[in-house]
Design a protein around this motif. Structure first.
Motif, mmCIF file in Angstrom:
data_model
loop_
_atom_site.group_PDB
_atom_site.id
_atom_site.type_symbol
_atom_site.label_atom_id
_atom_site.label_comp_id
_atom_site.label_asym_id
_atom_site.label_seq_id
_atom_site.Cartn_x
_atom_site.Cartn_y
_atom_site.Cartn_z
ATOM 1 N N ASP A 13 0.812 -1.224 0.000
ATOM 2 C CA ASP A 13 0.000 0.000 0.000
ATOM 3 C C ASP A 13 0.843 1.269 0.000
ATOM 4 O O ASP A 13 0.552 2.218 0.730
ATOM 5 N N HIS A 15 0.950 3.399 -2.409
ATOM 6 C CA HIS A 15 0.089 4.425 -3.015
ATOM 7 C C HIS A 15 0.906 5.589 -3.582
ATOM 8 O O HIS A 15 0.520 6.757 -3.447
ATOM 9 N N ALA A 202 -2.303 -6.713 3.160
ATOM 10 C CA ALA A 202 -2.435 -5.367 2.618
ATOM 11 C C ALA A 202 -3.913 -5.019 2.539
ATOM 12 O O ALA A 202 -4.762 -5.708 3.091
ATOM 13 N N HIS A 205 -4.682 -1.522 5.138
ATOM 14 C CA HIS A 205 -3.653 -0.636 5.689
ATOM 15 C C HIS A 205 -3.317 -0.950 7.143
ATOM 16 O O HIS A 205 -2.942 -0.071 7.923
ATOM 17 N N LYS A 224 0.758 1.441 5.685
ATOM 18 C CA LYS A 224 0.409 2.163 4.465
ATOM 19 C C LYS A 224 1.461 3.225 4.155
ATOM 20 O O LYS A 224 2.230 3.661 5.017
ATOM 21 N N TYR A 225 1.479 3.616 2.885
ATOM 22 C CA TYR A 225 2.183 4.782 2.368
ATOM 23 C C TYR A 225 3.702 4.736 2.540
ATOM 24 O O TYR A 225 4.367 5.771 2.439
#
Length: 446
Positions: A13, A15, A202, A205, A224-225
């Protein structure tokens, strides 16, 4: 008796949060080299949603610049998330991994002929120098209402796993699932399938700083991120796991990279320049955010041939300047991966929807929204165009042009009683690019 260590480095994740990437990539490569020097067998996996079209370079390259990052970092395999499978048009997805140096593991998103895409493998077997066989395979959230609209055939995990587990169990000593399914599903699968050794998670998150043990499976996930990265260590005796551990490392604790600022700046500049070159219209005057809401309502109604539209003001983040309108301006104004939606609704249900919107008005106006394709800040105000509550006939039927974002939010329950149809021919900013091109084409300024 063979005694060995297997280490799995994993991400999920991201992103397109490339501001974290230089340190992550450096850590993956240096950690791998260090562990290999210690005699570990090392694998590197990503568990999907590596891309996000809210990023300019991702958008400009249709994610292929992100694939280059995975290649450079030495990934062994990845699976896809919904930001690959749904946010990219089908033809772009077919091309996303054309230059990959890793396996794409995915067994539950098929072509319409019920075959795996050419770029996907159901599983791959990795063999350590001591002869331990590891099977890795991938599954992603199979949205039955949307994947077919993007010309894919989704298959639910439980319709795939029994036969897949039979195949990989016969061929491997250790089984690793790359799961873009979400934590609740991972937990249920671990409880149901004794053969699963490791589930790398995943989609929801979730962060599991020290993993989670369920049944015979070790679950691991890195949030996440790129805010964390993950590492799983398996101690092996005679091809069987005798000890296992999971940990996550915070981004702030990763070694700094001297060139990280330059890399991030170059990445952003490249995307910005490529999109700025894509000019589609010439605006004779500034279009304020308020004016864009009206423009969008008109575009949605024209798209679905309706007389009514429903739209929230938070979809637009900035004014559009007078003059040439390019793809970068539209991206920064509308970074969302949100699709048009038509609502077929009875008048009695529409009245309830009006009430839901009104009751949530103050709560939603400044509420920060995450997910369901939204990449902005606050929700704003929900507006109706072409109809007022007082005009609604409870016995009549209505067609409303809107956006799919609202269907997936938890506040408008009446939409679940309506019939909705999603339009996957383009996301919001592509709809608006066509609208402005049609109304303010370059030829009009000569």
């Amino acid at each position: 008796m063979a005694h060995e260590f297997i280490t799995i480095l994993h991400t999920n994740d991201l992103h397109s949060h490339i501001e974290h990437w230089p340190r992550i990539a450096n850590w993956l490569k240096t950690r791998r080299a260090f562990l290999q020097a210690q005699g570990h067998f090392v694998l590197t996996f990503d568990i999907g949603d590596f891309i996000d079209r809210s990023d300019a370079n991702t958008q400009a390259s249709w994610g292929k610049a992100n694939t280059d990052l995975l290649n450079d970092a030495g990934y062994d395999a990845v699976t896809i998330g919904n930001n690959e499978g749904l946010a990219l048009p089908h033809d772009r997805m077919e091309d996303l991994y054309s230059q990959r140096k890793f396996a794409v593991l995915l067994d539950n998103i098929l072509e319409n002929n019920r075959q795996l895409p050419d770029w996907a493998e159901a599983y791959r077997i990795f063999v350590t120098p001591a002869g331990t066989r590891l099977s890795a395979f991938g599954l992603t959230a199979a949205y039955e209402s949307t994947y077919p609209l993007n010309d894919w055939l989704p298959v639910q995990p439980l319709d795939v796993l029994p036969s897949l587990m039979q195949r990989v169990t016969a061929q491997s000593d250790i089984r690793i699932l790359l799961s873009h399914l979400g934590l609740p599903t991972d937990q249920a699968l671990a409880d149901h399938f004794n053969e699963l050794s490791v589930i790398l998670g995943a989609h929801t998150h979730h962060l599991l700083p020290h993993g989670q043990r369920i049944n015979r499976s070790l679950l691991a996930a890195a949030g996440k991120y790129g805010e964390n990265v993950g590492e799983v260590t398996l101690e092996i005796d005679n091809h069987a796991i005798v000890a296992q551990a999971a940990q996550t490392i915070k981004f702030e604790d990763l070694p700094e990279v001297a060139s990280e600022s330059r890399f991030i700046s170059n990445w952003q500049h490249t995307g910005r320049e490529l999109l700025a070159d894509q000019v589609m219209a010439f605006l004779p005057a500034k279009r304020s955010r308020k004016q864009q809401v009206t423009d969008c309502a008109q575009a949605l109604m024209a798209n679905f041939h309706t007389q009514i539209a429903m739209l929230s003001t938070g979809m637009f983040l900035q004014d559009l300047s007078a003059g040439p309108l390019n793809a970068f301006s539209l991206l920064t104004d509308m970074p969302h991966t949100i699709n048009p939606m038509k609502i077929d609704i009875d008048g009695s249900v529409l009245l309830k929807l009006f009430d839901e919107v009104q009751s949530q008005r103050d709560h939603l106006f400044n509420l920060h929204i995450n997910g369901s394709g939204f990449r902005g800040d606050t929700f704003g105000e929900m507006l109706f165009f072409g109809i007022q509550k007082a005009d609604v006939d409870p016995d009549a039927h209505y067609e409303i042009a809107s956006l799919d974002h609202y269907y997936f939010l938890p506040w408008f329950h009446s939409l679940q009683s309506a019939e909705v149809s999603f339009d996957f021919h383009g996301i919001l900013r592509e709809l608006m690019a066509d609208y402005y091109q049609a109304h303010y084409a370059f030829k009009e300024i000569y």
